[in-house]
Design a protein around this motif. Structure first.
Motif, PDB file in Angstrom:
ATOM      1  N   LEU A 184      35.747  29.646  35.340  1.00 33.85           N
ATOM      2  CA  LEU A 184      36.384  29.241  36.595  1.00 33.85           C
ATOM      3  C   LEU A 184      37.463  28.201  36.297  1.00 33.85           C
ATOM      4  N   ASP A 185      38.697  28.519  36.656  1.00 39.56           N
ATOM      5  CA  ASP A 185      39.851  27.686  36.319  1.00 39.56           C
ATOM      6  C   ASP A 185      40.292  26.888  37.543  1.00 39.56           C
ATOM      7  N   PRO A 186      40.098  25.570  37.550  1.00 39.93           N
ATOM      8  CA  PRO A 186      40.490  24.763  38.711  1.00 39.93           C
ATOM      9  C   PRO A 186      41.987  24.776  38.985  1.00 39.93           C
ATOM     10  N   ALA A 187      42.784  25.197  37.999  1.00 36.52           N
ATOM     11  CA  ALA A 187      44.230  25.238  38.192  1.00 36.52           C
ATOM     12  C   ALA A 187      44.705  26.562  38.793  1.00 36.52           C
ATOM     13  N   ALA A 188      43.829  27.537  38.885  1.00 41.30           N
ATOM     14  CA  ALA A 188      44.212  28.848  39.421  1.00 41.30           C
ATOM     15  C   ALA A 188      44.365  28.769  40.940  1.00 41.30           C
ATOM     16  N   PRO A 189      45.084  29.726  41.531  1.00 40.89           N
ATOM     17  CA  PRO A 189      45.147  29.773  42.992  1.00 40.89           C
ATOM     18  C   PRO A 189      43.752  29.864  43.597  1.00 40.89           C
ATOM     19  N   PHE A 190      43.598  29.350  44.802  1.00 41.06           N
ATOM     20  CA  PHE A 190      42.266  29.239  45.408  1.00 41.06           C
ATOM     21  C   PHE A 190      41.570  30.585  45.516  1.00 41.06           C
ATOM     22  N   HIS A 191      42.296  31.638  45.894  1.00 41.29           N
ATOM     23  CA  HIS A 191      41.642  32.943  46.044  1.00 41.29           C
ATOM     24  C   HIS A 191      41.114  33.449  44.709  1.00 41.29           C
TER      25      HIS A 191
ATOM     26  N   VAL B  22      37.883  31.573  43.998  1.00 40.62           N
ATOM     27  CA  VAL B  22      36.775  32.138  44.761  1.00 40.62           C
ATOM     28  C   VAL B  22      36.212  33.362  44.056  1.00 40.62           C
ATOM     29  N   THR B  23      37.101  34.227  43.573  1.00 38.48           N
ATOM     30  CA  THR B  23      36.658  35.412  42.834  1.00 38.48           C
ATOM     31  C   THR B  23      35.866  35.012  41.590  1.00 38.48           C
ATOM     32  N   SER B  24      36.362  34.010  40.870  1.00 37.06           N
ATOM     33  CA  SER B  24      35.708  33.580  39.630  1.00 37.06           C
ATOM     34  C   SER B  24      34.330  32.976  39.875  1.00 37.06           C
ATOM     35  N   TRP B  25      34.127  32.411  41.062  1.00 37.57           N
ATOM     36  CA  TRP B  25      32.801  31.908  41.426  1.00 37.57           C
ATOM     37  C   TRP B  25      31.917  33.016  41.992  1.00 37.57           C
ATOM     38  N   LEU B  26      32.497  33.870  42.823  1.00 42.96           N
ATOM     39  CA  LEU B  26      31.713  34.840  43.593  1.00 42.96           C
ATOM     40  C   LEU B  26      31.030  35.881  42.710  1.00 42.96           C
ATOM     41  N   PHE B  27      31.779  36.504  41.825  1.00 42.23           N
ATOM     42  CA  PHE B  27      31.204  37.619  41.082  1.00 42.23           C
ATOM     43  C   PHE B  27      30.094  37.194  40.121  1.00 42.23           C
ATOM     44  N   PRO B  28      30.260  36.111  39.344  1.00 40.05           N
ATOM     45  CA  PRO B  28      29.115  35.692  38.526  1.00 40.05           C
ATOM     46  C   PRO B  28      27.912  35.273  39.362  1.00 40.05           C
ATOM     47  N   THR B  29      28.164  34.637  40.506  1.00 42.63           N
ATOM     48  CA  THR B  29      27.053  34.274  41.384  1.00 42.63           C
ATOM     49  C   THR B  29      26.314  35.525  41.845  1.00 42.63           C
TER      50      THR B  29
ATOM     51  N   PHE C 210      38.377  40.137  50.637  1.00 37.92           N
ATOM     52  CA  PHE C 210      39.321  39.130  51.122  1.00 37.92           C
ATOM     53  C   PHE C 210      40.102  38.522  49.954  1.00 37.92           C
ATOM     54  N   ALA C 211      39.392  38.076  48.932  1.00 39.20           N
ATOM     55  CA  ALA C 211      40.032  37.415  47.795  1.00 39.20           C
ATOM     56  C   ALA C 211      40.960  38.370  47.059  1.00 39.20           C
ATOM     57  N   ARG C 212      40.546  39.610  46.896  1.00 43.91           N
ATOM     58  CA  ARG C 212      41.394  40.595  46.217  1.00 43.91           C
ATOM     59  C   ARG C 212      42.653  40.874  47.034  1.00 43.91           C
ATOM     60  N   CYS C 213      42.504  40.949  48.340  1.00 43.56           N
ATOM     61  CA  CYS C 213      43.686  41.144  49.186  1.00 43.56           C
ATOM     62  C   CYS C 213      44.691  40.017  48.962  1.00 43.56           C
ATOM     63  N   HIS C 214      44.208  38.800  48.893  1.00 43.27           N
ATOM     64  CA  HIS C 214      45.130  37.678  48.731  1.00 43.27           C
ATOM     65  C   HIS C 214      45.723  37.608  47.331  1.00 43.27           C
ATOM     66  N   THR C 215      45.039  38.134  46.345  1.00 42.42           N
ATOM     67  CA  THR C 215      45.656  38.249  45.022  1.00 42.42           C
ATOM     68  C   THR C 215      46.858  39.183  45.089  1.00 42.42           C
TER      69      THR C 215
ATOM     70  N   LEU D 183      33.596  24.807  44.903  1.00 42.30           N
ATOM     71  CA  LEU D 183      33.344  25.953  44.029  1.00 42.30           C
ATOM     72  C   LEU D 183      32.696  25.509  42.720  1.00 42.30           C
ATOM     73  N   LEU D 184      33.188  24.414  42.155  1.00 43.52           N
ATOM     74  CA  LEU D 184      32.604  23.910  40.911  1.00 43.52           C
ATOM     75  C   LEU D 184      31.164  23.464  41.136  1.00 43.52           C
ATOM     76  N   ALA D 185      30.909  22.845  42.282  1.00 48.06           N
ATOM     77  CA  ALA D 185      29.537  22.442  42.590  1.00 48.06           C
ATOM     78  C   ALA D 185      28.645  23.663  42.776  1.00 48.06           C
ATOM     79  N   GLY D 186      29.178  24.708  43.414  1.00 48.15           N
ATOM     80  CA  GLY D 186      28.413  25.941  43.580  1.00 48.15           C
ATOM     81  C   GLY D 186      28.097  26.594  42.247  1.00 48.15           C
ATOM     82  N   ALA D 187      29.071  26.552  41.335  1.00 52.45           N
ATOM     83  CA  ALA D 187      28.829  27.106  40.006  1.00 52.45           C
ATOM     84  C   ALA D 187      27.699  26.357  39.303  1.00 52.45           C
ATOM     85  N   GLN D 188      27.685  25.046  39.431  1.00 49.89           N
ATOM     86  CA  GLN D 188      26.630  24.260  38.799  1.00 49.89           C
ATOM     87  C   GLN D 188      25.267  24.544  39.428  1.00 49.89           C
TER      88      GLN D 188
END
Length: 345
Positions: free
Chosen positions: A147-154, A157-164, A278-283, A315-320
């Protein structure tokens, strides 16, 4: 339409479009139709997954979702090297299930049927079941670490959602069940209930943040997604690996399929794919229609805010939280394996 008709259409597509390629090494079925009888119903919100095996180490972009003979297919390519050994396939939670039964469409070398014979005999052996669970657990760990904090927000979200969401796959692997994509949450709920562990399921919803969401709120977000989806499908130009999921042909799965889940009472189970879409649409919109991306972002932000996510820090807290949950998840997977009469030593 039944599964048999879907398989016939898929076989016809392989013969016409895949087999003539010089690198073609075979094709097989994957996904939700594996193990179903030909007479089973193929819902309008389902597709038939086809994997084309190619000699190329760097296979072409997957065709994705397409219609052939009136059937919605999901076609992807897989390099031959990933299927080189039965042990390699047996240890992969996303590959092994396709060879548990005879899913072969075309096998000019005979290798795919040999894989099936070997894997079917060892699929339910406890060491291999556990290895596939470990494979899924590693997918969670490596995915969340990326999960890259410098990436666009959408994209965050994808980087957090799929591994979760792969938490469900650990349990489905333990239950000897298909690690389905869109329907992973109802599938995991059923697996836990069938193994006497229904009380563990809400823990997965808590990680996603949707346990307390109402059907009305999820329906609201789906309506907003439908607007975003249609705008994106019309504007899309840049190819992404998921581009075929955001097209008019795929709308029955992304939108109608989610509505079906809500209508049957599985509104919380619909959340995963609503947010993913949603996230894929915004990508896509960020690349091809920045104005629409900005105009439609508030609806996406509102949907993820209902999961308790308003920032990168969330998102980072959710990953943890998910990473801290992994020992508990592994204990549940071990309980499922211990209760599963289909697993042998």
């Amino acid at each position: 339409m039944n599964v048999g008709r879907g398989r016939s259409a898929a076989s016809a597509w392989v013969e016409r479009y895949a087999r003539p390629d010089a690198g073609f090494r075979g094709a097989y079925f994957s996904g939700s139709t594996v193990g179903l009888p030909d007479g089973a119903e193929l819902a309008p919100s389902s597709d038939v997954d086809v994997v084309v095996v190619t000699a190329a180490d760097d296979p072409p972009a997957k065709p994705g979702k397409l219609r052939h003979h009136g059937v919605l297919l999901e076609v992807s390519y897989l390099p031959w090297s990933l299927l080189a050994t039965a042990d390699g396939v047996l240890g992969s939670y996303h590959l092994a299930g396709s060879f548990r039964t005879d899913t072969v469409i075309d096998d000019p070398t005979g290798h795919l049927r040999a894989l099936h014979a070997d894997i079917a005999a060892r699929f339910a052996a406890l060491p291999w079941v556990r290895r596939r669970c470990e494979d899924a657990r590693r997918r969670i760990e490596t995915g969340l670490a990326a999960l890259d904090p410098a990436a666009p927000f959408h994209q965050q979200v994808t980087s957090w959602l799929f591994p979760t969401g792969v938490t469900t796959h650990v349990l489905l692997a333990a239950a000897l069940r298909n690690p389905t994509v869109r329907l992973r949450y109802p599938a995991a709920r059923a697996a836990l209930a069938d193994h006497g562990l229904p009380g563990r399921y809400p823990e997965l919803l808590d990680l996603l943040g949707c346990r307390q969401l109402t059907a009305e709120r999820v329906r609201h977000h789906l309506a907003a997604l439908a607007e975003t989806f249609d705008a994106t499908a019309a504007a899309a130009r840049t190819p992404f690996f998921f581009s075929s999921d955001i097209t008019a042909a795929a709308r029955p799965i992304a939108i109608d399929g989610s509505r079906d889940l809500i209508d049957r009472g599985d509104h919380r189970e619909a959340v995963f794919w609503i947010i993913a879409t949603f996230a894929r649409c915004h990508t896509i919109l960020a690349a091809d229609a920045p104005g629409l991306h900005r105009a439609l972002s508030p609806a996406f932000r509102a949907a993820v805010a209902d999961l308790g996510i308003t920032s990168t820090a969330d998102l980072l807290a959710g990953a943890q939280r998910t990473l801290r949950f992994l020992p508990r998840l592994w204990g549940t997977a071990e309980d499922v394996m211990a209760a599963n009469p289909g697993i042998h030593a």
